[in-house]
Design an enzyme around this catalytic site. Structure first.
Site, PDB file in Angstrom:
ATOM      1  N   LYS A  88      55.069  21.225  22.093  1.00 12.01           N
ATOM      2  CA  LYS A  88      54.350  22.357  22.031  1.00 12.01           C
ATOM      3  C   LYS A  88      53.506  22.268  20.888  1.00 12.01           C
ATOM      4  O   LYS A  88      53.979  21.722  19.920  1.00 12.01           O
ATOM      5  CB  LYS A  88      55.067  23.543  22.036  1.00 12.01           C
ATOM      6  CG  LYS A  88      54.170  24.816  22.840  1.00 12.01           C
ATOM      7  CD  LYS A  88      54.237  24.854  24.257  1.00 12.01           C
ATOM      8  CE  LYS A  88      53.537  25.813  24.957  1.00 12.01           C
ATOM      9  NZ  LYS A  88      53.828  26.138  26.532  1.00 12.01           N
ATOM     10  N   VAL A 141      48.138  34.355  37.604  1.00 11.35           N
ATOM     11  CA  VAL A 141      49.412  33.902  38.672  1.00 11.35           C
ATOM     12  C   VAL A 141      49.673  35.314  39.088  1.00 11.35           C
ATOM     13  O   VAL A 141      49.647  35.140  40.373  1.00 11.35           O
ATOM     14  CB  VAL A 141      50.612  33.861  37.536  1.00 11.35           C
ATOM     15  CG1 VAL A 141      51.733  33.728  38.639  1.00 11.35           C
ATOM     16  CG2 VAL A 141      50.080  32.264  36.846  1.00 11.35           C
TER      17      VAL A 141
HETATM   18  P1  NAD Z   1      46.735  36.004  32.608  1.00 12.63           P
HETATM   19  O1  NAD Z   1      46.292  36.365  31.053  1.00 12.63           O
HETATM   20  O2  NAD Z   1      45.555  35.580  33.477  1.00 12.63           O
HETATM   21  O3  NAD Z   1      47.476  37.406  33.210  1.00 12.63           O
HETATM   22  C1  NAD Z   1      48.202  38.169  32.545  1.00 12.63           C
HETATM   23  C2  NAD Z   1      48.238  39.487  32.961  1.00 12.63           C
HETATM   24  O4  NAD Z   1      49.391  40.286  32.358  1.00 12.63           O
HETATM   25  C3  NAD Z   1      46.748  40.190  32.097  1.00 12.63           C
HETATM   26  O5  NAD Z   1      46.047  40.738  33.084  1.00 12.63           O
HETATM   27  C4  NAD Z   1      47.456  41.137  31.289  1.00 12.63           C
HETATM   28  O6  NAD Z   1      46.523  42.276  31.190  1.00 12.63           O
HETATM   29  C5  NAD Z   1      48.589  41.545  31.889  1.00 12.63           C
HETATM   30  N1  NAD Z   1      49.976  42.098  30.919  1.00 12.63           N
HETATM   31  C6  NAD Z   1      49.973  41.917  29.855  1.00 12.63           C
HETATM   32  N2  NAD Z   1      50.941  42.606  29.165  1.00 12.63           N
HETATM   33  C7  NAD Z   1      51.473  43.385  30.307  1.00 12.63           C
HETATM   34  C8  NAD Z   1      52.304  44.311  30.500  1.00 12.63           C
HETATM   35  N3  NAD Z   1      53.176  44.868  29.371  1.00 12.63           N
HETATM   36  N4  NAD Z   1      52.511  44.935  31.762  1.00 12.63           N
HETATM   37  C9  NAD Z   1      51.746  44.479  32.726  1.00 12.63           C
HETATM   38  N5  NAD Z   1      50.590  43.616  32.595  1.00 12.63           N
HETATM   39  C10 NAD Z   1      50.634  43.170  31.299  1.00 12.63           C
HETATM   40  O7  NAD Z   1      48.057  35.090  32.318  1.00 12.63           O
HETATM   41  P2  NAD Z   1      48.565  34.026  33.678  1.00 12.63           P
HETATM   42  O8  NAD Z   1      47.987  32.851  33.417  1.00 12.63           O
HETATM   43  O9  NAD Z   1      48.395  34.745  34.731  1.00 12.63           O
HETATM   44  O10 NAD Z   1      49.993  33.866  32.971  1.00 12.63           O
HETATM   45  C11 NAD Z   1      51.145  34.918  33.266  1.00 12.63           C
HETATM   46  C12 NAD Z   1      52.350  34.534  32.874  1.00 12.63           C
HETATM   47  O11 NAD Z   1      52.576  33.217  33.399  1.00 12.63           O
HETATM   48  C13 NAD Z   1      52.360  33.884  31.371  1.00 12.63           C
HETATM   49  O12 NAD Z   1      53.663  34.408  30.865  1.00 12.63           O
HETATM   50  C14 NAD Z   1      52.319  32.572  31.430  1.00 12.63           C
HETATM   51  O13 NAD Z   1      52.870  31.975  30.238  1.00 12.63           O
HETATM   52  C15 NAD Z   1      52.976  32.161  32.850  1.00 12.63           C
HETATM   53  N6  NAD Z   1      52.540  30.937  33.177  1.00 12.63           N
HETATM   54  C16 NAD Z   1      51.359  30.921  33.796  1.00 12.63           C
HETATM   55  C17 NAD Z   1      50.708  29.598  34.047  1.00 12.63           C
HETATM   56  C18 NAD Z   1      49.541  29.160  34.764  1.00 12.63           C
HETATM   57  O14 NAD Z   1      49.323  28.360  35.449  1.00 12.63           O
HETATM   58  N7  NAD Z   1      48.409  29.826  34.103  1.00 12.63           N
HETATM   59  C19 NAD Z   1      51.750  28.527  34.529  1.00 12.63           C
HETATM   60  C20 NAD Z   1      53.208  28.883  34.203  1.00 12.63           C
HETATM   61  C21 NAD Z   1      53.524  30.044  33.546  1.00 12.63           C
END
Ligand code: NAD
Length: 365
Positions: A80, A185
């Site tokens: 990372k 996601v």
């Molecule tokens: P994103 O930024 O598109 O979405 C995250 C959402 O969570 C945002 O809309 C934000 O407003 C909301 N949020 C933040 N804090 C919150 C809370 N306390 N309660 C409710 N909502 C809240 O991110 P993403 O790409 O959808 O990723 C989401 C999670 O999945 C992260 O932990 C990321 O590390 C993990 N992840 C993502 C991927 C990917 O393909 N993008 C892959 C593996 C893991």
């Protein structure tokens, strides 16, 4: 604690501090374990309070990637990077990322990267100006694009396996799922759940986003702080890390926790807390492990569409095995997932030692 002590604690192989005097770019690359293959992991762009905080973050995340890859059939290890955002530095982000790319290139493939917190597919194009070892560029730059649809499909497959384990049927029809986070996601997942007949209650810290997604999918909405108290079958974290803690676990009114967010457990004891409450936990780095297929599989490894789709079934199989073993051993699933990963890495390391003779030399003294 010194850097070498920190490295020894979790077995990191290499930590690289990168600094460019002209632009003020500061970054740390952590390579945790390359037994299964060269290290891969996202690059964060983040303002940290202290350098120690940045070092802790990058080392913790790098080891997480090792465990994640160990539950896939991808020959890759854990790494990372963090680029330290500094509001007092006038250099723009694209330049900082480009300079960071030069350091990545120096590692000649031992570390390769993609987007993470604070970096997008578009940002990856800046890094790619200086290195061959970056993936998940946006489609206009010839990249693999958005990884969230495949990640969400993997999470859905994981939810189904968990339902089968707890209720005897993987059917979504009539199941109640609380989806925390309706971003990339979470919104895809909520849509798949609704299509499958589940009843979804969503929450997002961004009220506009929450309303938009709920209106499009026709789902219920809850205040983000109250979502933990919602009675449901599955609580699905898809927002930020550290949400399952001493404070929140006692509030959960579900049988299953299964979602795509990284680092869901606030601390090492929280896997046990869930276990003791009789809540089946789908370990985060296993249930979201379709994601690296969308990035490294589709990009670097040129996997076919069939192989990428098969990663979803891979999530289901990996979780099924973890759930069964956890039941037999009477241990938390988080613990069992870690053990399986460590066993795979140890087996690969001893095979390698046998092949190159280092094991024999060590034994003969
Ligand atoms: P994103 O930024 O598109 O979405 C995250 C959402 O969570 C945002 O809309 C934000 O407003 C909301 N949020 C933040 N804090 C919150 C809370 N306390 N309660 C409710 N909502 C809240 O991110 P993403 O790409 O959808 O990723 C989401 C999670 O999945 C992260 O932990 C990321 O590390 C993990 N992840 C993502 C991927 C990917 O393909 N993008 C892959 C593996 C893991």
């Amino acid at each position: 604690m010194g850097v070498f002590e920190r490295m020894a604690e979790h077995g990191h192989e290499q930590v690289i501090f990168c600094y460019d005097r002209t632009t003020g770019m500061k970054a740390i690359i952590a390579i945790h374990n390359t037994t299964l293959g060269p290290a891969r992991g996202g690059t964060r762009f983040k303002a940290y309070q202290t350098e120690e905080e940045a070092l802790d973050d990058v080392m913790r995340l790098a080891s997480g990637m090792t465990y994640k890859f160990a539950h896939t059939d991808m020959p890759r290890g854990g790494g990372k990077a963090v680029v330290l955002a500094d509001p007092s530095n006038p250099t723009d982000k694209p330049t900082l990322l480009r300079v960071f790319g030069r350091f990545v290139q120096l590692l000649a493939g031992r570390f390769g990267t993609g987007p993470d917190l604070g970096t997008s597919s578009r940002d990856m194009a800046c890094i790619a100006a200086e290195t061959d070892y970056v993936w998940a560029l946006d489609e206009t730059h010839g990249g693999t694009g958005d990884s969230t649809p495949l990640t969400a499909q993997g999470v859905l497959a994981g939810i189904r396996v968990a339902l089968g384990h707890v209720f005897g049927s993987p059917a979504l029809d009539g199941r109640r799922v609380a989806v925390q986070g309706l971003g990339g996601v979470g919104a895809h997942l909520a849509e798949l759940l609704v299509q499958g007949g589940a009843s979804v209650t969503g929450a997002d810290a961004d009220p506009d986003r929450a309303r938009q997604v709920a209106a499009r999918l026709g789902t219920a909405l809850e205040d983000p702080d109250r979502l933990y108290d919602v009675e449901c079958d599955v609580f699905s974290p898809n927002a930020v890390g550290g949400v399952l803690s001493e404070r929140t676990i006692p509030r959960l009114r579900c049988r299953i926790v299964a979602g795509g967010a990284n680092n869901q457990l606030a601390g090492a004891k929280d896997g046990w807390r869930l276990f003791e409450r009789g809540i089946l936990y789908a370990p985060d780095y296993v249930i979201n492990s379709a994601a690296p297929y969308a990035v490294i599989g589709a990009g670097e490894l040129s996997y076919s569409a069939e192989r990428l789709a098969a990663s979803v079934q891979g999530v289901a199989e990996a979780l099924g095995m973890i759930f069964r073993r956890a039941q037999v051993e009477g241990r938390p699933t988080a613990d069992v997932a870690d053990r399986i990963a460590e066993e795979r890495i140890a087996a690969a390391a001893s095979l390698r030692a046998m092949a190159d003779g280092t094991g024999a030399r060590r034994r003969s003294g």
